[in-house]
Structures are given as structure tokens and as C-alpha cells.
Design a protein around this motif. Structure first.
Motif, PDB file in Angstrom:
ATOM      1  N   GLU A  53       0.835  -1.212   0.000  1.00 35.09           N
ATOM      2  CA  GLU A  53       0.000   0.000   0.000  1.00 35.09           C
ATOM      3  C   GLU A  53       0.864   1.254   0.000  1.00 35.09           C
ATOM      4  OE1 GLU A  53      -4.032  -1.078   2.411  1.00 35.09           O
ATOM      5  OE2 GLU A  53      -2.154  -1.247   3.544  1.00 35.09           O
ATOM      6  N   ASN A  54       1.970   1.235   0.738  1.00 39.25           N
ATOM      7  CA  ASN A  54       2.846   2.407   0.777  1.00 39.25           C
ATOM      8  C   ASN A  54       3.572   2.624  -0.546  1.00 39.25           C
ATOM      9  OD1 ASN A  54       2.366   3.513   3.323  1.00 39.25           O
ATOM     10  ND2 ASN A  54       3.748   2.071   4.325  1.00 39.25           N
ATOM     11  N   ILE A  55       3.920   1.542  -1.230  1.00 37.82           N
ATOM     12  CA  ILE A  55       4.503   1.690  -2.562  1.00 37.82           C
ATOM     13  C   ILE A  55       3.492   2.343  -3.493  1.00 37.82           C
ATOM     14  CG2 ILE A  55       5.342   0.457  -4.602  1.00 37.82           C
ATOM     15  CD1 ILE A  55       6.499  -1.665  -2.715  1.00 37.82           C
ATOM     16  N   ARG A  56       2.257   1.872  -3.443  1.00 42.24           N
ATOM     17  CA  ARG A  56       1.204   2.424  -4.284  1.00 42.24           C
ATOM     18  C   ARG A  56       0.952   3.901  -3.947  1.00 42.24           C
ATOM     19  NH1 ARG A  56       0.170   1.029  -8.938  1.00 42.24           N
ATOM     20  NH2 ARG A  56       0.201   3.271  -9.285  1.00 42.24           N
ATOM     21  N   LEU A  57       0.953   4.222  -2.652  1.00 39.29           N
ATOM     22  CA  LEU A  57       0.761   5.597  -2.200  1.00 39.29           C
ATOM     23  C   LEU A  57       1.847   6.503  -2.769  1.00 39.29           C
ATOM     24  CD1 LEU A  57      -0.030   6.624   1.480  1.00 39.29           C
ATOM     25  CD2 LEU A  57       1.703   7.827   0.170  1.00 39.29           C
ATOM     26  N   LEU A  58       3.092   6.031  -2.680  1.00 45.49           N
ATOM     27  CA  LEU A  58       4.222   6.827  -3.169  1.00 45.49           C
ATOM     28  C   LEU A  58       4.168   6.998  -4.682  1.00 45.49           C
ATOM     29  CD1 LEU A  58       7.834   6.585  -1.875  1.00 45.49           C
ATOM     30  CD2 LEU A  58       7.430   6.507  -4.333  1.00 45.49           C
ATOM     31  N   LEU A  59       3.796   5.945  -5.396  1.00 45.49           N
ATOM     32  CA  LEU A  59       3.668   6.039  -6.854  1.00 45.49           C
ATOM     33  C   LEU A  59       2.660   7.104  -7.242  1.00 45.49           C
ATOM     34  CD1 LEU A  59       3.506   2.228  -7.774  1.00 45.49           C
ATOM     35  CD2 LEU A  59       5.414   3.773  -8.246  1.00 45.49           C
ATOM     36  N   ASP A  60       1.521   7.094  -6.564  1.00 48.64           N
ATOM     37  CA  ASP A  60       0.441   8.016  -6.906  1.00 48.64           C
ATOM     38  C   ASP A  60       0.802   9.460  -6.595  1.00 48.64           C
ATOM     39  OD1 ASP A  60      -1.061   5.871  -7.770  1.00 48.64           O
ATOM     40  OD2 ASP A  60      -2.229   5.698  -5.923  1.00 48.64           O
ATOM     41  N   ARG A  61       1.366   9.695  -5.416  1.00 57.12           N
ATOM     42  CA  ARG A  61       1.603  11.092  -5.053  1.00 57.12           C
ATOM     43  C   ARG A  61       2.802  11.705  -5.777  1.00 57.12           C
ATOM     44  NH1 ARG A  61       3.123  10.038   1.214  1.00 57.12           N
ATOM     45  NH2 ARG A  61       5.391   9.880   1.085  1.00 57.12           N
ATOM     46  N   ASN A  62       3.639  10.860  -6.399  1.00 58.26           N
ATOM     47  CA  ASN A  62       4.762  11.380  -7.172  1.00 58.26           C
ATOM     48  C   ASN A  62       4.565  11.240  -8.677  1.00 58.26           C
ATOM     49  OD1 ASN A  62       7.124  12.144  -5.206  1.00 58.26           O
ATOM     50  ND2 ASN A  62       6.233  10.271  -4.371  1.00 58.26           N
ATOM     51  N   ASN A  63       3.366  10.814  -9.078  1.00 58.68           N
ATOM     52  CA  ASN A  63       3.004  10.731 -10.495  1.00 58.68           C
ATOM     53  C   ASN A  63       4.015   9.932 -11.314  1.00 58.68           C
ATOM     54  OD1 ASN A  63       0.662  12.466 -10.233  1.00 58.68           O
ATOM     55  ND2 ASN A  63       2.109  14.161 -10.006  1.00 58.68           N
ATOM     56  N   LEU A  64       4.446   8.807 -10.756  1.00 61.24           N
ATOM     57  CA  LEU A  64       5.422   7.979 -11.454  1.00 61.24           C
ATOM     58  C   LEU A  64       4.739   7.172 -12.556  1.00 61.24           C
ATOM     59  CD1 LEU A  64       7.615   6.669  -8.514  1.00 61.24           C
ATOM     60  CD2 LEU A  64       8.268   8.297 -10.276  1.00 61.24           C
ATOM     61  N   GLU A  65       5.311   7.207 -13.746  1.00 57.25           N
ATOM     62  CA  GLU A  65       4.780   6.430 -14.861  1.00 57.25           C
ATOM     63  C   GLU A  65       5.314   5.005 -14.819  1.00 57.25           C
ATOM     64  OE1 GLU A  65       5.831   8.584 -18.344  1.00 57.25           O
ATOM     65  OE2 GLU A  65       4.470  10.252 -17.919  1.00 57.25           O
ATOM     66  N   LYS A  66       6.573   4.849 -14.499  1.00 61.73           N
ATOM     67  CA  LYS A  66       7.202   3.538 -14.382  1.00 61.73           C
ATOM     68  C   LYS A  66       8.083   3.524 -13.137  1.00 61.73           C
ATOM     69  CE  LYS A  66       7.470   2.632 -19.368  1.00 61.73           C
ATOM     70  NZ  LYS A  66       8.405   2.312 -20.499  1.00 61.73           N
ATOM     71  N   ALA A  67       8.156   2.367 -12.489  1.00 67.46           N
ATOM     72  CA  ALA A  67       9.017   2.241 -11.313  1.00 67.46           C
ATOM     73  C   ALA A  67       9.368   0.776 -11.104  1.00 67.46           C
ATOM     74  CB  ALA A  67       8.334   2.797 -10.070  1.00 67.46           C
ATOM     75  N   VAL A  68      10.455   0.533 -10.390  1.00 68.72           N
ATOM     76  CA  VAL A  68      10.864  -0.800  -9.994  1.00 68.72           C
ATOM     77  C   VAL A  68      11.158  -0.757  -8.495  1.00 68.72           C
ATOM     78  CG1 VAL A  68      13.293  -0.338 -10.584  1.00 68.72           C
ATOM     79  CG2 VAL A  68      12.496  -2.704 -10.383  1.00 68.72           C
ATOM     80  N   TYR A  69      10.814  -1.851  -7.803  1.00 71.82           N
ATOM     81  CA  TYR A  69      11.110  -1.930  -6.371  1.00 71.82           C
ATOM     82  C   TYR A  69      12.302  -2.848  -6.171  1.00 71.82           C
ATOM     83  CZ  TYR A  69      10.418  -2.098  -1.329  1.00 71.82           C
ATOM     84  OH  TYR A  69      10.593  -1.973   0.026  1.00 71.82           O
ATOM     85  N   VAL A  70      13.297  -2.371  -5.431  1.00 67.50           N
ATOM     86  CA  VAL A  70      14.504  -3.132  -5.147  1.00 67.50           C
ATOM     87  C   VAL A  70      14.466  -3.574  -3.689  1.00 67.50           C
ATOM     88  CG1 VAL A  70      17.031  -3.153  -5.181  1.00 67.50           C
ATOM     89  CG2 VAL A  70      15.765  -1.706  -6.805  1.00 67.50           C
ATOM     90  N   GLY A  71      14.440  -4.889  -3.465  1.00 61.79           N
ATOM     91  CA  GLY A  71      14.380  -5.412  -2.106  1.00 61.79           C
ATOM     92  C   GLY A  71      14.985  -6.798  -2.038  1.00 61.79           C
TER      93      GLY A  71
END
Length: 212
Positions: free
Chosen positions: A147-165
Motif C-alpha cells: 500500500e505504501n509503494i502504491r501511495l508513493l507512486l500516486d503522489r509522485n506521479n510515477l509512470e514507471k518504477a521498480v522496487y529493489v528489495g
């Protein structure tokens, strides 16, 4: 400004703080009458990294009441934050140099299940804040990592992203958020599925170029 982002986990991805965290927890546990005989090891801490505070408390203190283990967890967390000010975790090799290189072409972010103070210590005491556009954690929102990844994507208007973990939870969280995952295989965990992986942080620029 680019709308492509790289989102990082903390523990097992950016740094290893398992030794100072274990030491801080053991100092607290030794002072409690109902945990005086209990000690945690750095390896146990590594296995718990990425879980929420409530999950960690349930695993470590299964015989205590929910209220009591929550209280001990709060004491441990507070003491850990103070302890880490003087005994920092260890950044993985080439973290700063690689973040500097990546920041030329991507917007960089952090999402973790940690508490807010823990996040701030990493960013400020390790001088990493300047590399990141935004950061979010469970301690601020009480939301899951996905949910926090989704929140961050939305509020920063990211078109593409990758999560590194480095853990299965990280993979599952990226999947929940609908973005690709890159496994930090040098970290604490393993992934059940075949996924792109790096064996060192310095491999990130080449790895992400194959994703975007």
C-alpha cells in the motif's frame, strides 16, 4: 523531470543494521523481568527485517500478552533509535556512489516497514537524504508495504518504477503495487520465483537499464 523511479527497501538492500539492532534489543530485554533470559541474535534480526513491529513482537514474545509485548517492542524500538545514533548500521559497498549515478537518470525513493525514526536515521546519519525524492514507511502510515509503494507512486506521479528489495515480502509488495521487482540477492532473504537479481549494489545501473 523523469517520471521513472527506483524504490528501495532499507534493511538487506541499502544497509545491514542487524548487529547494532540486536545489541540494542538485548540491552532492553535484560532489564525486563519477563524477558531477562531472552537474547536475540543478529541472524534472528535479519530474519525479522521487513516485518512490521507488531509481527516482530508476536514472533519474539509469543507467550506474553499483546499489551505487554507491544510495550516491550516500543521500549526496544525507542532504545534502538538512540543506539543507532552512535552505532550505525553498515551501508553496503558502493551505495552512495551508485545512488549518485542512478539519480542522474531516475527519481529515487524509499519504502520500508520500519518506524519513522529509523528511516530518518538512515537518511540523515548516513547522508543519503539528498539522493531521494520521497520516502514512506509503516511507522508513518500504518499501511502495508504494498500500500505504501502504491501511495508513493500516486503522489509522485510515477509512470514507471521498480522496487529493489531482498525478501519475499518485498517481491509480494511490488506485485501488489503492480510494478517490477529486482532482487537484492546479497541481502537477507530469498525469492520463491525466478526474478531479476543483483549480487552487489553496484550492479544496479545495468540491471535497471534492462527493466526500463
Amino acid at each position: 523531470m523523469t517520471q521513472n523511479g527506483i524504490i528501495f527497501d532499507i534493511d538487506g538492500t541499502l544497509w545491514d543494521a542487524s548487529e547494532p539492532v540486536a545489541a540494542a534489543w538485548n540491552e532492553v530485554l535484560a532489564l525486563q523481568t519477563d524477558t531477562a533470559g531472552l537474547q536475540v541474535t543478529p541472524k534472528q534480526i535479519q530474519n525479522l527485517m521487513g516485518k512490521t513491529a507488531a509481527e516482530i513482537n508476536r514472533i519474539l514474545f509469543p507467550n506474553l500478552s499483546e499489551e505487554r509485548r507491544s510495550k516491550i517492542g516500543e521500549l526496544c524500538s525507542k532504545h534502538t533509535n538512540g543506539y543507532l545514533q552512535e552505532h550505525l548500521g553498515t551501508l553496503y559497498p558502493q551505495v552512495k556512489e551508485t545512488l549518485r549515478k542512478l539519480s542522474r537518470d531516475f527519481r529515487l525513493f524509499v519504502v520500508s516497514n520500519c518506524q519513522a525514526d529509523y528511516l530518518e536515521i538512515l537518511l540523515d546519519r548516513c547522508a543519503l537524504r539528498g539522493f531521494f525524492t520521497d520516502a514512506e514507511c509503516y511507522g508513518r502510515t500504518l499501511k502495508s508495504k504494498g500500500e505504501n509503494i502504491r501511495l508513493l507512486l500516486d503522489r509522485n506521479n510515477l509512470e514507471k518504477a521498480v522496487y529493489v528489495g531482498d525478501t519475499q515480502l518485498d517481491f509480494d509488495s511490488a506485485k501488489y503495487a503492480g510494478i517490477p521487482f529486482l532482487h537484492a540477492a546479497y541481502g537477507f532473504g530469498s525469492i520463491k520465483e525466478e526474478v531479476p537479481a543483483i549480487q552487489a549494489f553496484s550492479e544496479l545501473p545495468v540491471a535497471v537499464s534492462k527493466i526500463f
